[in-house]
Design a protein around this motif. Sequence first.
Motif, PDB file in Angstrom:
ATOM      1  N   UNK A 267     109.812 -19.288  26.660  1.00 12.21           N
ATOM      2  CA  UNK A 267     109.619 -20.651  26.185  1.00 12.21           C
ATOM      3  C   UNK A 267     109.884 -20.839  24.710  1.00 12.21           C
ATOM      4  N   UNK A 268     109.502 -19.868  23.903  1.00 18.06           N
ATOM      5  CA  UNK A 268     109.621 -20.019  22.452  1.00 18.06           C
ATOM      6  C   UNK A 268     110.569 -19.020  21.801  1.00 18.06           C
ATOM      7  N   UNK A 269     111.069 -18.071  22.556  1.00 17.13           N
ATOM      8  CA  UNK A 269     112.007 -17.094  22.014  1.00 17.13           C
ATOM      9  C   UNK A 269     111.384 -16.128  21.012  1.00 17.13           C
ATOM     10  N   UNK A 270     110.083 -15.942  21.093  1.00 15.85           N
ATOM     11  CA  UNK A 270     109.397 -15.047  20.163  1.00 15.85           C
ATOM     12  C   UNK A 270     109.749 -13.593  20.470  1.00 15.85           C
ATOM     13  N   UNK A 271     110.120 -12.849  19.450  1.00 15.57           N
ATOM     14  CA  UNK A 271     110.444 -11.436  19.683  1.00 15.57           C
ATOM     15  C   UNK A 271     109.176 -10.594  19.761  1.00 15.57           C
ATOM     16  N   UNK A 272     109.321  -9.423  20.347  1.00 16.33           N
ATOM     17  CA  UNK A 272     108.230  -8.453  20.309  1.00 16.33           C
ATOM     18  C   UNK A 272     108.114  -7.925  18.881  1.00 16.33           C
ATOM     19  N   UNK A 273     106.967  -7.361  18.533  1.00 18.80           N
ATOM     20  CA  UNK A 273     106.870  -6.756  17.201  1.00 18.80           C
ATOM     21  C   UNK A 273     107.963  -5.704  17.019  1.00 18.80           C
ATOM     22  N   UNK A 274     108.586  -5.708  15.857  1.00 20.96           N
ATOM     23  CA  UNK A 274     109.738  -4.835  15.625  1.00 20.96           C
ATOM     24  C   UNK A 274     109.347  -3.513  14.966  1.00 20.96           C
ATOM     25  N   UNK A 275     108.393  -3.567  14.065  1.00 19.04           N
ATOM     26  CA  UNK A 275     108.044  -2.368  13.307  1.00 19.04           C
ATOM     27  C   UNK A 275     106.795  -1.711  13.872  1.00 19.04           C
ATOM     28  N   UNK A 276     106.644  -0.439  13.564  1.00 17.52           N
ATOM     29  CA  UNK A 276     105.502   0.329  14.045  1.00 17.52           C
ATOM     30  C   UNK A 276     104.187  -0.237  13.527  1.00 17.52           C
ATOM     31  N   UNK A 277     104.154  -0.688  12.295  1.00 14.23           N
ATOM     32  CA  UNK A 277     102.915  -1.229  11.726  1.00 14.23           C
ATOM     33  C   UNK A 277     102.502  -2.509  12.443  1.00 14.23           C
ATOM     34  N   UNK A 278     103.468  -3.302  12.906  1.00 13.83           N
ATOM     35  CA  UNK A 278     103.145  -4.506  13.666  1.00 13.83           C
ATOM     36  C   UNK A 278     102.522  -4.144  15.008  1.00 13.83           C
ATOM     37  N   UNK A 279     103.069  -3.130  15.667  1.00 12.56           N
ATOM     38  CA  UNK A 279     102.491  -2.669  16.930  1.00 12.56           C
ATOM     39  C   UNK A 279     101.081  -2.145  16.713  1.00 12.56           C
TER      40      UNK A 279
END
Length: 114
Positions: free
Chosen positions: A49-61
């Motif tokens: 619906x919004x095209x939001x990506x998954x977290x890209x960097x390890x710190x985001x995960x």
Amino acid sequence: MLALCTIYLVWGSSFLFTKLAVNNLPPALFSAIRFLTAGSVLTLVARVGYGSPFPARLIEWRHVIIAGFFMVFVSNGLNTWAMRYIPSNQSALLNGTSAFWIAGLASSGAAAIR
């Protein structure tokens, strides 16, 4: 007014349904089914619906995992377990006071730092 009624009915009824569910299912199984379903639906809505990506960097995960652990497993998991022993209205009341606890602890922590 409509928003308040919606929150009142949806949020309040979730405690009643949780109480009914934990009387028939183990709390961990019910929580797993509930949150895996909700997480999958929310992920699908965010991606499609919004095209939001998954977290890209390890710190985001790492942030997602830590926040998810405390918000889902600790908070809601312990609440679901406790509902085997307390009525749903007490559980809703205790959960409703969490905003006051957060505000009170934050202000006392800020005063202690000064």
